[in-house]
Design a protein around this motif. Structure first.
Motif, PDB file in Angstrom:
ATOM      1  N   ALA A   1     -78.613  45.095  35.249  1.00 29.02           N
ATOM      2  CA  ALA A   1     -77.195  45.560  35.626  1.00 29.02           C
ATOM      3  C   ALA A   1     -76.856  46.918  35.116  1.00 29.02           C
ATOM      4  O   ALA A   1     -76.408  47.892  35.571  1.00 29.02           O
ATOM      5  CB  ALA A   1     -76.134  44.529  35.031  1.00 29.02           C
ATOM      6  N   ARG A   2     -77.693  47.072  33.939  1.00 28.69           N
ATOM      7  CA  ARG A   2     -77.463  48.721  33.236  1.00 28.69           C
ATOM      8  C   ARG A   2     -77.891  49.638  34.310  1.00 28.69           C
ATOM      9  O   ARG A   2     -77.608  50.767  34.434  1.00 28.69           O
ATOM     10  CB  ARG A   2     -78.149  48.744  32.076  1.00 28.69           C
ATOM     11  CG  ARG A   2     -78.121  50.208  31.155  1.00 28.69           C
ATOM     12  CD  ARG A   2     -78.557  49.955  30.128  1.00 28.69           C
ATOM     13  NE  ARG A   2     -78.861  51.396  29.399  1.00 28.69           N
ATOM     14  CZ  ARG A   2     -80.041  52.021  29.485  1.00 28.69           C
ATOM     15  NH1 ARG A   2     -80.897  51.567  30.170  1.00 28.69           N
ATOM     16  NH2 ARG A   2     -79.946  53.432  28.769  1.00 28.69           N
ATOM     17  N   ALA A   3     -78.942  49.384  34.958  1.00 33.90           N
ATOM     18  CA  ALA A   3     -79.643  49.927  35.931  1.00 33.90           C
ATOM     19  C   ALA A   3     -78.664  50.690  37.068  1.00 33.90           C
ATOM     20  O   ALA A   3     -78.687  51.586  37.685  1.00 33.90           O
ATOM     21  CB  ALA A   3     -81.088  49.663  36.320  1.00 33.90           C
ATOM     22  N   GLY A   4     -77.641  49.332  37.599  1.00 33.88           N
ATOM     23  CA  GLY A   4     -76.813  49.540  38.563  1.00 33.88           C
ATOM     24  C   GLY A   4     -75.765  50.875  37.858  1.00 33.88           C
ATOM     25  O   GLY A   4     -75.355  51.612  38.728  1.00 33.88           O
ATOM     26  N   ALA A   5     -75.521  50.704  36.644  1.00 30.75           N
ATOM     27  CA  ALA A   5     -74.700  51.746  36.168  1.00 30.75           C
ATOM     28  C   ALA A   5     -75.423  53.124  36.131  1.00 30.75           C
ATOM     29  O   ALA A   5     -74.806  53.997  36.474  1.00 30.75           O
ATOM     30  CB  ALA A   5     -74.319  51.272  34.564  1.00 30.75           C
TER      31      ALA A   5
ATOM     32  N   PHE B   1     -81.951  40.527  30.707  1.00 33.39           N
ATOM     33  CA  PHE B   1     -81.839  40.620  32.048  1.00 33.39           C
ATOM     34  C   PHE B   1     -80.604  41.471  32.328  1.00 33.39           C
ATOM     35  O   PHE B   1     -80.544  42.046  33.347  1.00 33.39           O
ATOM     36  CB  PHE B   1     -81.242  39.176  32.568  1.00 33.39           C
ATOM     37  CG  PHE B   1     -81.708  38.911  34.186  1.00 33.39           C
ATOM     38  CD1 PHE B   1     -83.108  38.686  34.570  1.00 33.39           C
ATOM     39  CD2 PHE B   1     -80.681  39.330  34.982  1.00 33.39           C
ATOM     40  CE1 PHE B   1     -83.209  38.641  35.918  1.00 33.39           C
ATOM     41  CE2 PHE B   1     -81.070  39.036  36.263  1.00 33.39           C
ATOM     42  CZ  PHE B   1     -82.160  38.793  36.981  1.00 33.39           C
ATOM     43  N   SER B   2     -79.796  41.715  31.266  1.00 31.33           N
ATOM     44  CA  SER B   2     -78.836  42.664  31.666  1.00 31.33           C
ATOM     45  C   SER B   2     -79.156  44.190  31.800  1.00 31.33           C
ATOM     46  O   SER B   2     -78.426  45.090  32.288  1.00 31.33           O
ATOM     47  CB  SER B   2     -77.764  42.766  30.488  1.00 31.33           C
ATOM     48  OG  SER B   2     -78.195  43.280  29.326  1.00 31.33           O
ATOM     49  N   GLU B   3     -80.630  44.544  31.673  1.00 27.17           N
ATOM     50  CA  GLU B   3     -81.073  45.580  31.823  1.00 27.17           C
ATOM     51  C   GLU B   3     -80.871  46.251  33.365  1.00 27.17           C
ATOM     52  O   GLU B   3     -80.993  47.229  33.778  1.00 27.17           O
ATOM     53  CB  GLU B   3     -82.328  45.873  31.222  1.00 27.17           C
ATOM     54  CG  GLU B   3     -82.607  45.855  29.848  1.00 27.17           C
ATOM     55  CD  GLU B   3     -81.981  47.114  29.342  1.00 27.17           C
ATOM     56  OE1 GLU B   3     -82.405  48.365  29.777  1.00 27.17           O
ATOM     57  OE2 GLU B   3     -81.196  47.051  28.395  1.00 27.17           O
TER      58      GLU B   3
END
Length: 383
Positions: free
Chosen positions: A370-374, A366-368
């Motif tokens: 958030a990585r997309a936000g980065a 699911f952190s992917e």
């Protein structure tokens, strides 16, 4: 703090001249490159490229590596590589009740993660939660230079910053999220629809690196589709490109919540799969486990879901002819459990004379999101 160049002035990535950003971007996306190759790609003179790369090296964003003999010229050339650790960015994924955060370097590689429940879905409270998370991370990473936020919904880019037109999960309408976060955190803030953000990030930093034409399809609570054509993300006239959830894939299939019979949402979402299993108290993970254990009903449901996914992929491929299709999302187990049916549907629906499509199935965390936000924060700095 940001590195300093030879004049002692801080190097602000967002404020770099377009040609300097373009040179940095070539190395960021394609890996270490010789100066001559960067100059060739950007149509710059050797003198101009030398000046540009000096700014980036002195600013600590690029480093000079080993010298290699280049086959095309027969001359030794010094390689330039990205110092990804020179800056960090904060990526955020917002759900209806939670916040997932990740700190990445300039290559969108995660170096720290966190998650927390939202105190409420009120925009002011969400921004306060983001500010708290940012403050905690900046104690460890004082060189965080931007924030990027991914969420489900429609986002418009306006002169005063990104604007959330609507987000059903958060029950938001017309929220100036970019300006609010920029004011609260004191950093530039990019905001984008989560599927669009993931597509852009996979294009630059993931499975789509070096690919000018790709599609990304996410499977999970919802079905998303992002497109990159001729190297640029496709947004559409009203920022609504890729709305495939209600594409009809089986006219004899079940009805979705909007009354469409046999659409993608009625057969492929995690909620549709749980609903079809009809066992009280069993969630999506439970149906996946049952199918893996050989439960005939669960396996039949995933077979139908696989066929639906195959129809959807074929429609996207036939329409835009991507070199690669990336499959991702928290419901990606459908490829494991319905993959044979998916591939059979592709074989049935794709033109036999067409070039084979490369389907890349990504493992999911699911952190992917958030990585997309980065990723969009990095793209925003360099655009």
């Amino acid at each position: 703090m940001p590195d300093e160049n030879e004049t002692g002035a801080p190097v602000d990535i967002a404020a770099l001249a377009p040609a300097v950003k373009a040179a940095l971007l070539e190395v960021l996306i394609h890996g270490e490159l010789p100066r001559a190759e960067i100059a060739r790609r950007l149509h710059l003179s050797r003198a101009s490229l030398t000046r540009i790369t000096r700014i980036l090296v002195d600013g600590g964003l690029l480093s000079e590596g080993e010298t290699r003999l280049m086959a095309q010229t027969g001359r030794p050339s010094e390689m330039l590589r990205l110092r990804a650790e020179a800056r960090h960015v904060l990526g955020i994924k917002l759900t209806g009740d939670g916040l997932f955060a990740v700190v990445t370097d300039l290559a969108a590689t995660a170096v720290a993660t966190a998650e927390r429940p939202l105190r409420s879905a009120e925009p002011e409270d969400v921004v306060a939660d983001i500010a708290d998370v940012a403050a905690g991370f900046r104690a460890e990473f004082p060189d965080i230079v931007a924030v990027g936020i991914a969420l489900a919904g429609r986002v418009h880019q306006r002169d005063d910053g990104p604007f959330v037109e609507v987000s059903e999960w958060l029950d938001w309408r017309d929220v100036p999220l970019g300006a609010m976060v920029r004011s609260a955190v004191g950093l530039p803030c990019a905001v984008e629809n989560d599927v669009s953000a993931l597509t852009a990030t996979e294009h630059w930093f993931g499975a789509g690196t070096g690919v000018d034409d790709m599609a990304l399809i996410t499977v999970g609570v919802g079905i998303g589709c992002g497109l990159v054509v001729n190297g640029s993300p496709v947004e559409g006239a009203h920022a609504r490109a890729g709305l495939v959830s209600h594409t009809i894939v089986d006219e004899a299939g079940p009805y979705c919540g909007l009354g469409h019979r046999g659409c993608v949402s009625s057969m492929l979402t995690s909620g549709a799969i749980v609903g079809a299993y009809r066992v009280v108290g069993i969630d999506y993970a439970g149906v996946v486990a049952a199918a893996r254990d050989g439960d005939a009903i669960a396996r039949a449901i995933f077979a139908d879901a696989g066929r639906a996914l195959g129809v959807l992929i074929a429609a996207v491929v036939n329409l835009v002819d991507p070199r690669k299709v990336v499959l991702s999302g928290d419901g990606i187990a459908v490829v494991e459990l319905g993959g044979d049916e998916m591939r059979a549907e592709l074989d049935r629906r794709l033109d036999g004379s067409a070039a084979p499509v490369d389907i890349d199935v990504r493992t999911w965390d699911f952190s992917e999101w958030a990585r997309a936000g980065a990723g969009i924060a990095i793209r925003s700095m360099l655009s």
